[in-house]
Design a protein around this motif. Structure first.
Motif, short mmCIF file in Angstrom:
data_model
loop_
_atom_site.label_atom_id
_atom_site.label_comp_id
_atom_site.label_asym_id
_atom_site.label_seq_id
_atom_site.Cartn_x
_atom_site.Cartn_y
_atom_site.Cartn_z
N ASP A 31 45.83 95.41 11.55
CA ASP A 31 44.79 94.49 11.74
C ASP A 31 45.53 93.12 12.28
OD1 ASP A 31 45.41 93.41 9.35
OD2 ASP A 31 43.54 94.38 8.62
N SER A 32 44.75 92.06 12.39
CA SER A 32 45.39 90.65 12.64
C SER A 32 45.85 90.02 11.51
CB SER A 32 44.03 89.72 13.18
OG SER A 32 43.18 89.81 12.22
N SER A 33 45.80 90.66 10.41
CA SER A 33 46.39 90.02 9.12
C SER A 33 47.50 90.75 8.70
CB SER A 33 45.49 89.82 7.87
OG SER A 33 45.08 91.27 7.60
N TYR A 48 53.03 90.34 14.36
CA TYR A 48 52.07 90.39 15.59
C TYR A 48 52.43 91.52 16.62
CZ TYR A 48 51.40 85.40 14.10
OH TYR A 48 51.35 84.44 13.53
N SER A 50 51.80 91.62 20.19
CA SER A 50 51.18 90.77 21.21
C SER A 50 52.41 90.54 22.38
CB SER A 50 50.74 89.53 20.80
OG SER A 50 49.84 89.65 19.89
N ALA A 81 46.80 91.14 22.91
CA ALA A 81 46.93 91.36 21.72
C ALA A 81 46.21 92.79 21.33
CB ALA A 81 46.73 90.51 20.46
N SER A 140 44.96 95.53 18.10
CA SER A 140 44.61 96.00 16.83
C SER A 140 44.04 97.06 16.64
CB SER A 140 44.17 94.67 15.69
OG SER A 140 42.86 94.47 16.07
#
Length: 442
Positions: free
Chosen positions: A318-320, A330, A332, A360, A362
């Motif tokens: 995920d983004s975290s 990341y 991306s 990006a 996820s």
């Protein structure tokens, strides 16, 4: 050697009697004895054994048995008048259902049961032992062979096939030995096997050392074999096995980088591994690192928590996303504004704080063996590329990164609104970027 408190009846048929017949620490009560020179018989009797030195504390109690006492052999034999009789062990806080038992008055050892064997495949036989300790929830098991030590008040059982505890089935090792100390304390089981749970049989823990504290509680350690997609067997030491608040078996182990543990050949792993009885898959709470041959992109251990199916592996992303040192990572293709160029970061750090991701993704990390690509996206997108949503792949050998979905050019033109959808291909060794976008302008 013996004392009768009651009465006798001497007839041409022999010497009979009734009352309480005491010999050693044993005590018979019957209304119909038959006395011989060195033997005593009773068709129906109650039999107790007293604690040494006590007049009202019992070590052993039962009733409705036929009794035969031989003072030459120093042995007493008893048979149940029903199919089974209930025997009480007050010192051990246990009871037992059995059909016969005998007492050696010299060694103070009592043989319990008829020594039944498993004559039918899969059938569990023996005398049933049940804990009556208020905190053990009627813990019970069957023992074909059992002895009772009237000096130390210890119940020693052999050939115990299994013990059901909480959701698990425990198979004692070392000839099925189970020993009950006073106050219902079961000695530690060694080389035992645990099947969790009893219904699903998803997990097998072996070479286990177990302390059973009740029908719903046990703790211990043991070994578990993780078999990955290539059928490679890796042994995990579970250093804590217990029952959770829902009465389900939970086991926890830890692997370190020195263990060279692999979820699959494409993913190394370090951290916690948990076994949960109702769940067919292990839960991993640690860090993994991907395997690729691209020297231009540094690899990082990244943290995750998830149940893993080794034959269809999807690792949550995920983004975290963070590395093992808690630094941000990341997935991306970035544009850097300082020197106006594009670079890729696949589970890696960005170069500058103000670099903007063009695209990006996820969801989940998956490895496609056929194409040798690591993929990130939703499960639906990974399985069916016709689905919508952002998606990224990284080729482990060719060092190429591809992304498709919403492209953010990172510009704000005020009243002029831009929306860009398409794909980006980055050939990292050649530093060549190809964009195939559609731009919507309002």
């Amino acid at each position: 050697q013996a004392k009768l408190m009651g009465g006798t009846s001497f007839t041409p048929h022999g010497l009979g009697g009734w009352g309480q017949f005491t010999f050693g620490t044993g005590r018979l009560n019957s209304t119909n004895y038959h006395f011989l020179e060195h033997e005593t018989k009773a068709d129906t009797a109650k039999f107790d054994v007293m604690v040494v030195g006590s007049k009202n504390e019992f070590a052993f109690k039962t009733k409705n048995v036929s009794a035969y006492v031989n003072f030459n052999d120093k042995r007493a034999t008893f048979k149940s008048n029903d199919k089974m009789t209930v025997v009480q062990f007050p010192q051990n806080k246990y009871i037992c259902y059995l059909n016969r038992f005998s007492w050696d008055m010299v060694t103070e050892q009592m043989d319990l049961g008829g020594g039944e064997t498993d004559t039918t495949k899969g059938k569990n036989v023996g005398s049933k032992f049940i804990s009556v300790h208020p905190k053990q929830d009627t813990l019970n098991f069957l023992a074909p062979i059992a002895k009772y030590d009237l000096k130390k008040y210890i119940i020693s059982c052999k050939n115990v096939k299994l013990i059901n505890v909480a959701d698990a089935t425990v198979y004692p090792g070392e000839e099925g030995k189970v020993t009950i100390q006073p106050n219902a304390v079961m000695e530690t089981l060694k080389n035992a096997t645990i099947i969790a749970n009893t219904k699903t049989k998803y997990h097998k823990i072996y070479d286990a050392t177990i302390d059973i504290a009740g029908r719903l509680k046990y703790t211990g350690t043991g070994k578990y074999d993780y078999i990955n997609e290539t059928k490679l067997k890796q042994t995990i030491l579970l250093n804590m096995i217990k029952v959770d608040s829902g009465y389900q078996t939970v086991g926890t182990g830890v692997v370190t980088p020195q263990d060279s543990f692999k979820l699959n050949p494409e993913f190394k792993y370090q951290g916690k591994i948990k076994v949960f009885g109702p769940n067919p898959f292990l839960r991993f709470e640690g860090s993994t690192i991907i395997a690729h041959e691209c020297d231009m992109m540094k690899r990082y251990w990244f943290k995750f928590e998830s149940d893993i199916n080794p034959n269809d592996m999807f690792i949550p992303i995920d983004s975290s996303l963070k590395d093992i040192s808690n630094n941000k990572l990341y997935n991306s293709i970035f544009m850097t504004h300082d020197s106006v160029h594009i670079y890729s970061a696949f589970i890696a750090k960005r170069k500058n704080f103000n670099d903007k991701p063009l695209i990006a993704a996820s969801g989940f990390l998956h490895y496609d063996k056929a194409t040798k690509r690591y993929e990130i996206g939703s499960k639906e997108k990974i399985r069916n590329k016709e689905e919508t949503g952002n998606y990224i792949w990284f080729h482990r050998s060719y060092c190429q990164m591809y992304g498709e979905g919403d492209i953010d050019l990172g510009v704000d033109l005020g009243q002029l609104k831009l929306k860009t959808i398409g794909s980006i291909m980055h050939n990292i060794p050649m530093d060549k970027v190809t964009l195939d976008p559609i731009m919507f302008i309002d």
